[in-house]
Design an enzyme around this catalytic site. Structure first.
Site, PDB file in Angstrom:
ATOM      1  N   SER A 140      -8.424   0.477  12.513  1.00 44.38           N
ATOM      2  CA  SER A 140      -8.993  -0.460  13.493  1.00 44.38           C
ATOM      3  C   SER A 140      -8.915   0.183  14.870  1.00 44.38           C
ATOM      4  O   SER A 140      -8.015   0.985  15.137  1.00 44.38           O
ATOM      5  CB  SER A 140      -8.180  -1.750  13.502  1.00 44.38           C
ATOM      6  OG  SER A 140      -8.505  -2.536  14.625  1.00 44.38           O
ATOM      7  N   TYR A 155      -0.042  -6.178  14.230  1.00 41.90           N
ATOM      8  CA  TYR A 155      -1.242  -5.559  13.651  1.00 41.90           C
ATOM      9  C   TYR A 155      -1.554  -4.238  14.345  1.00 41.90           C
ATOM     10  O   TYR A 155      -1.803  -3.219  13.687  1.00 41.90           O
ATOM     11  CB  TYR A 155      -2.417  -6.539  13.790  1.00 41.90           C
ATOM     12  CG  TYR A 155      -3.728  -6.017  13.238  1.00 41.90           C
ATOM     13  CD1 TYR A 155      -3.935  -5.935  11.868  1.00 41.90           C
ATOM     14  CD2 TYR A 155      -4.753  -5.627  14.091  1.00 41.90           C
ATOM     15  CE1 TYR A 155      -5.142  -5.472  11.358  1.00 41.90           C
ATOM     16  CE2 TYR A 155      -5.964  -5.168  13.582  1.00 41.90           C
ATOM     17  CZ  TYR A 155      -6.149  -5.089  12.215  1.00 41.90           C
ATOM     18  OH  TYR A 155      -7.341  -4.624  11.711  1.00 41.90           O
TER      19      TYR A 155
HETATM   20  N1  LIG Z   1     -13.075  -7.729  10.508  1.00 40.69           N
HETATM   21  C1  LIG Z   1     -12.681  -7.079  11.588  1.00 40.69           C
HETATM   22  O1  LIG Z   1     -12.974  -7.479  12.734  1.00 40.69           O
HETATM   23  C2  LIG Z   1     -11.880  -5.813  11.444  1.00 40.69           C
HETATM   24  C3  LIG Z   1     -11.734  -4.989  12.577  1.00 40.69           C
HETATM   25  C4  LIG Z   1     -10.996  -3.818  12.468  1.00 40.69           C
HETATM   26  C5  LIG Z   1     -10.428  -3.478  11.260  1.00 40.69           C
HETATM   27  N2  LIG Z   1     -10.559  -4.291  10.165  1.00 40.69           N
HETATM   28  C6  LIG Z   1      -9.904  -3.868   8.920  1.00 40.69           C
HETATM   29  O2  LIG Z   1     -10.838  -3.885   7.865  1.00 40.69           O
HETATM   30  C7  LIG Z   1     -10.145  -4.048   6.624  1.00 40.69           C
HETATM   31  C8  LIG Z   1     -10.875  -5.080   5.782  1.00 40.69           C
HETATM   32  O3  LIG Z   1     -10.831  -6.340   6.451  1.00 40.69           O
HETATM   33  P1  LIG Z   1     -12.030  -7.389   6.430  1.00 40.69           P
HETATM   34  O4  LIG Z   1     -12.509  -7.524   7.794  1.00 40.69           O
HETATM   35  O5  LIG Z   1     -12.969  -7.089   5.337  1.00 40.69           O
HETATM   36  O6  LIG Z   1     -11.165  -8.717   6.129  1.00 40.69           O
HETATM   37  P2  LIG Z   1     -11.177  -9.780   4.948  1.00 40.69           P
HETATM   38  O7  LIG Z   1     -12.581 -10.269   4.731  1.00 40.69           O
HETATM   39  O8  LIG Z   1     -10.127 -10.765   5.329  1.00 40.69           O
HETATM   40  O9  LIG Z   1     -10.723  -8.951   3.675  1.00 40.69           O
HETATM   41  C9  LIG Z   1      -9.398  -8.496   3.530  1.00 40.69           C
HETATM   42  C10 LIG Z   1      -9.216  -7.983   2.128  1.00 40.69           C
HETATM   43  O10 LIG Z   1      -7.876  -7.467   2.014  1.00 40.69           O
HETATM   44  C11 LIG Z   1      -7.254  -8.051   0.880  1.00 40.69           C
HETATM   45  N3  LIG Z   1      -5.809  -8.190   1.095  1.00 40.69           N
HETATM   46  C12 LIG Z   1      -5.190  -8.565   2.245  1.00 40.69           C
HETATM   47  N4  LIG Z   1      -3.868  -8.593   2.038  1.00 40.69           N
HETATM   48  C13 LIG Z   1      -3.654  -8.229   0.749  1.00 40.69           C
HETATM   49  C14 LIG Z   1      -2.495  -8.075  -0.061  1.00 40.69           C
HETATM   50  N5  LIG Z   1      -1.262  -8.296   0.417  1.00 40.69           N
HETATM   51  N6  LIG Z   1      -2.647  -7.702  -1.350  1.00 40.69           N
HETATM   52  C15 LIG Z   1      -3.885  -7.484  -1.858  1.00 40.69           C
HETATM   53  N7  LIG Z   1      -5.013  -7.611  -1.149  1.00 40.69           N
HETATM   54  C16 LIG Z   1      -4.893  -7.984   0.135  1.00 40.69           C
HETATM   55  C17 LIG Z   1      -7.937  -9.410   0.709  1.00 40.69           C
HETATM   56  O11 LIG Z   1      -7.760  -9.792  -0.635  1.00 40.69           O
HETATM   57  P3  LIG Z   1      -7.750 -11.331  -1.160  1.00 40.69           P
HETATM   58  O12 LIG Z   1      -8.813 -12.055  -0.344  1.00 40.69           O
HETATM   59  O13 LIG Z   1      -8.143 -11.180  -2.601  1.00 40.69           O
HETATM   60  O14 LIG Z   1      -6.412 -11.867  -0.937  1.00 40.69           O
HETATM   61  C18 LIG Z   1      -9.369  -9.076   1.071  1.00 40.69           C
HETATM   62  O15 LIG Z   1     -10.047  -8.532  -0.030  1.00 40.69           O
HETATM   63  C19 LIG Z   1      -8.711  -4.426   6.989  1.00 40.69           C
HETATM   64  O16 LIG Z   1      -7.871  -3.303   6.827  1.00 40.69           O
HETATM   65  C20 LIG Z   1      -8.804  -4.800   8.467  1.00 40.69           C
HETATM   66  O17 LIG Z   1      -7.595  -4.556   9.145  1.00 40.69           O
HETATM   67  C21 LIG Z   1     -11.288  -5.440  10.243  1.00 40.69           C
END
Ligand SMILES: NC(=O)c1ccc[n+]([C@@H]2O[C@H](COP(=O)([O-])OP(=O)(O)OC[C@H]3O[C@@H](n4cnc5c(N)ncnc54)[C@H](OP(=O)(O)O)[C@@H]3O)[C@@H](O)[C@H]2O)c1
Length: 254
Positions: A140, A155
């Site tokens: 991120s 985070y």
């Molecule tokens: N969206 C943003 O603005 C943003 C910005 C910068 C970086 N990111 C990074 O992008 C990545 C993906 O995030 P996203 O935006 O796609 O968010 P998201 O829609 O909330 O998806 C998060 C995913 O991670 C899984 N997960 C979280 N904790 C877990 C655990 N303890 N064990 C197993 N699975 C777990 C969730 O699984 P379940 O739903 O099945 O529990 C879900 O599939 C993350 O690393 C996040 O930090 C996101």
């Protein structure tokens, strides 16, 4: 970018960036391993993957803070597919809080966003060395500087640690021909903010605000981040390792 006969493990494949990445890999003929906790959501993503080229993905239900579940990801992948070509460490959790909010928040952020990745990568490495594969971590821009307007200390430091993990492991595995890179999104529309404890309305407000002040006046789509993951995982990126690729509509410039 063809991934025919390639085995791609995607954590956090039940939602957001991970789900889109898994579907894009499947469209490029990859055999995908979908890792997450929400079984119903994983089944839905698996259906979309299978529709792409008729290849049935493997679903591994795993709580990544549980070491046995993490071990099971590698065991099940090898039992089913025999090898691993790409590991996408995408799963992550947004943990809000400031310095006076208790160290438990730090432990929670590090357990999912760093420790689980450390363990899974170490278990997958012998197979990635065999396949001359690669790793893409999802970090991120919060690794570079604090998030404006919201306290996200646990985070931010977990993602900074992940970036250093990417560089160190890239250096270590370079001699084995294994590449390790990172994608660093800025604000991206997924369920991330809601998983971090924001209401839908608060999340919409944050997107709206960013739509007006980020240099490109928009937040990213999860599919755009997924595209970058695919590029880095592909042979087109064969000279790229230890790199942190920002995709943030210019947010980091603010
Ligand atoms: N969206 C943003 O603005 C943003 C910005 C910068 C970086 N990111 C990074 O992008 C990545 C993906 O995030 P996203 O935006 O796609 O968010 P998201 O829609 O909330 O998806 C998060 C995913 O991670 C899984 N997960 C979280 N904790 C877990 C655990 N303890 N064990 C197993 N699975 C777990 C969730 O699984 P379940 O739903 O099945 O529990 C879900 O599939 C993350 O690393 C996040 O930090 C996101």
């Amino acid at each position: 970018m063809y991934f025919e006969h390639k085995v791609i493990v995607v954590t956090g494949a039940s939602a957001g960036i991970g789900a889109d990445a898994a579907i894009l890999f499947a469209k490029q003929s990859a055999k995908v391993v979908l890792v997450g906790r929400n079984e119903g959501a994983l089944i839905n993503v698996a259906k979309k993957c299978e529709e792409a080229k008729g290849l049935k993905p493997l679903i591994v239900k795993a709580e990544l803070t549980n070491d046995n579940d993490v071990r099971n990801i590698v065991t099940k992948t090898i039992e089913n597919f025999g090898h691993i070509d790409v590991l996408v460490n995408n799963a992550g959790v947004g943990i809000k809080g400031g310095i006076c909010d208790g160290v438990d928040l730090y432990d929670r952020a590090m357990a999912t966003n760093v420790r689980a990745i450390y363990l899974l990568t170490s278990l997958a490495t012998p197979y990635l060395v065999q396949s001359k594969g690669n790793i893409v971590n999802v970090s991120s821009i919060a690794a570079f500087k604090p998030i404006r307007d919201i306290e996200f200390l646990p985070y931010c430091i977990s993602k900074a640690a992940l970036d250093q993990f990417t560089r160190c492991v890239a250096l270590e595995l370079g001699r084995e021909g294994v590449r390790v890179n990172s994608v660093s999104p800025g604000c991206t529309k997924t369920s991330f903010l809601e998983s971090a404890g924001y209401t839908k309305e608060q999340a919409e407000e944050l997107y709206k605000y960013r739509d007006t002040c980020i240099p490109l006046r928009k937040v990213a789509k999860s599919k755009e981040v997924a595209d970058l993951i695919l590029y880095l995982a592909s042979d087109r990126a064969s000279s790229i390792t230890g790199a942190i690729f920002v995709i943030d509509n210019g947010e980091n410039l603010m």
